[in-house]
Design a protein around this motif. Structure first.
Motif, PDB file in Angstrom:
ATOM      1  N   MET A   1      -2.958   6.326  -6.564  1.00  0.00           N
ATOM      2  CA  MET A   1      -1.600   5.837  -7.085  1.00  0.00           C
ATOM      3  C   MET A   1      -0.594   6.476  -7.454  1.00  0.00           C
ATOM      4  O   MET A   1       0.325   5.973  -7.759  1.00  0.00           O
ATOM      5  CB  MET A   1      -1.814   4.419  -7.253  1.00  0.00           C
TER       6      MET A   1
ATOM      7  N   ASN B   1       1.005  -1.551  -0.539  1.00  0.00           N
ATOM      8  CA  ASN B   1      -0.053  -0.004  -0.010  1.00  0.00           C
ATOM      9  C   ASN B   1       0.790   0.970  -0.385  1.00  0.00           C
ATOM     10  O   ASN B   1       0.156   2.165  -0.067  1.00  0.00           O
ATOM     11  CB  ASN B   1      -1.016  -0.349   1.432  1.00  0.00           C
TER      12      ASN B   1
ATOM     13  N   ASP C   1       0.723   6.341   1.538  1.00  0.00           N
ATOM     14  CA  ASP C   1      -0.369   4.380   1.947  1.00  0.00           C
ATOM     15  C   ASP C   1      -0.930   5.488   0.684  1.00  0.00           C
ATOM     16  O   ASP C   1      -2.640   6.318   1.292  1.00  0.00           O
ATOM     17  CB  ASP C   1      -0.823   4.996   3.329  1.00  0.00           C
ATOM     18  N   TRP C   2      -1.555   4.829  -0.463  1.00  0.00           N
ATOM     19  CA  TRP C   2      -2.491   5.576  -1.170  1.00  0.00           C
ATOM     20  C   TRP C   2      -3.919   4.757  -1.030  1.00  0.00           C
ATOM     21  O   TRP C   2      -4.175   6.193  -1.627  1.00  0.00           O
ATOM     22  CB  TRP C   2      -2.389   4.324  -2.892  1.00  0.00           C
ATOM     23  N   ARG C   3      -3.869   4.580  -0.068  1.00  0.00           N
ATOM     24  CA  ARG C   3      -5.049   4.139   0.177  1.00  0.00           C
ATOM     25  C   ARG C   3      -6.174   5.810   1.279  1.00  0.00           C
ATOM     26  O   ARG C   3      -7.121   6.506   1.105  1.00  0.00           O
ATOM     27  CB  ARG C   3      -5.825   3.508   1.374  1.00  0.00           C
TER      28      ARG C   3
ATOM     29  N   ARG D   1       3.120   4.062  -1.791  1.00  0.00           N
ATOM     30  CA  ARG D   1       3.929   4.375  -2.704  1.00  0.00           C
ATOM     31  C   ARG D   1       4.831   5.341  -2.651  1.00  0.00           C
ATOM     32  O   ARG D   1       4.625   6.096  -1.345  1.00  0.00           O
ATOM     33  CB  ARG D   1       2.929   5.099  -3.783  1.00  0.00           C
TER      34      ARG D   1
END
Length: 64
Positions: A28, A5, A17-19, A7
């Protein structure tokens, strides 16, 4: 936090954390909308929100 997760931001090179990225379209790629705007010169969300309103006289011409 799983490594999958994490990036690296294309603009500032910071890990994120891309989330959790507030960038709605490029989660992303950029850690946030500020980096998205700094790298592209605009945000995808702002580009999609820009709509032009046509006068009613033009609508039949464009519908053809």
């Amino acid at each position: 936090m799983p490594v999958g997760n994490i990036r690296v931001c294309q603009h500032c090179q910071a890990p994120y954390d891309w989330r959790r990225s507030p960038s709605s379209s490029l989660k992303m790629t950029y850690c946030g909308s500020l980096c998205e705007r700094a790298d592209l010169g605009f945000t995808i969300e702002a580009l999609l929100a820009e709509r032009r309103v046509l006068p009613d006289a033009w609508k039949p011409l464009l519908a053809a």
